[in-house]
Design a protein around this motif. Sequence first.
Motif, mmCIF file in Angstrom:
data_model
loop_
_atom_site.group_PDB
_atom_site.id
_atom_site.type_symbol
_atom_site.label_atom_id
_atom_site.label_comp_id
_atom_site.label_asym_id
_atom_site.label_seq_id
_atom_site.Cartn_x
_atom_site.Cartn_y
_atom_site.Cartn_z
ATOM 1 N N CYS A 45 0.957 -0.969 -0.119
ATOM 2 C CA CYS A 45 0.067 0.155 -0.502
ATOM 3 C C CYS A 45 0.857 1.253 -0.069
ATOM 4 O O CYS A 45 2.024 1.022 0.752
ATOM 5 C CB CYS A 45 -1.397 -0.215 1.431
ATOM 6 N N GLY A 75 -0.380 5.786 2.226
ATOM 7 C CA GLY A 75 -1.200 4.362 2.812
ATOM 8 C C GLY A 75 -0.112 3.920 3.488
ATOM 9 O O GLY A 75 0.345 4.916 4.332
ATOM 10 N N CYS A 76 -0.430 3.051 3.884
ATOM 11 C CA CYS A 76 -0.028 2.532 5.124
ATOM 12 C C CYS A 76 0.996 1.048 4.896
ATOM 13 O O CYS A 76 2.015 0.902 6.393
ATOM 14 C CB CYS A 76 -1.379 1.588 5.952
ATOM 15 N N CYS A 92 -7.310 -2.433 -0.388
ATOM 16 C CA CYS A 92 -5.662 -2.392 1.618
ATOM 17 C C CYS A 92 -6.875 -2.501 2.325
ATOM 18 O O CYS A 92 -7.823 -2.063 2.722
ATOM 19 C CB CYS A 92 -5.263 -0.876 1.122
ATOM 20 N N CYS A 116 -6.417 2.615 7.283
ATOM 21 C CA CYS A 116 -5.618 3.245 6.398
ATOM 22 C C CYS A 116 -6.473 4.327 5.016
ATOM 23 O O CYS A 116 -7.918 3.470 5.021
ATOM 24 C CB CYS A 116 -4.512 2.200 5.587
ATOM 25 N N VAL A 126 -6.218 4.702 2.115
ATOM 26 C CA VAL A 126 -6.044 4.084 0.561
ATOM 27 C C VAL A 126 -7.191 2.374 0.382
ATOM 28 O O VAL A 126 -7.397 2.291 1.983
ATOM 29 C CB VAL A 126 -4.771 3.577 0.551
HETATM 30 ZN ZN LIG Z 1 -3.491 1.429 3.311
#
Ligand SMILES: [Zn+2]
Length: 155
Positions: free
Chosen positions: A16, A21-22, A53, A58, A60
């Motif tokens: 991600c 993102g994460c 994801c 997150c 995203v």
């Molecule tokens: Zn993520």
Amino acid sequence: VSRAFVKEAEDPDPRCPAPPGCDGVGVPVTRVTLVARLGESRAAAFHEPAFYCPDAACPVAYFDAFRGHASRDELLAKAYPKHEGAPLCACFGVARETIEDYGRRGDKAAMRTFLERVGSSDARCALLAVDGKSCATEARRTFMRALEGTAEERS
Ligand SMILES: [Zn+2]
């Protein structure tokens, strides 16, 4: 050529894209799911394979190997667990609280009926679920957590 090099040369699944993102691992999604959840034109910007994801925190929602991504705010409908209050089961609009309630009451019959429904051909997970998959696994986990939570309170 060392073993380590060979390993690096393999194509790992993309993470991600961080930020925003994460950097977590994604779940592969089909073009059908992308188009259904983002719309045709937004989905067209993604390279295959695209990933969802699953991290609730997150921002995203989807990404690809080239840092292309769509945020949860771009989803055509709010999706569990990315949005507060979105139904755990997107196909039949069943809330997480409903499943937790089955667990707390130890209502295995109600849970069985729910699982039969989501396992039937009426479920349209590829089109309606954000990860394109059946919610049965997540629903079972939620049910068991609530069921065990009740057992702990009693003891
Ligand atoms: Zn993520």
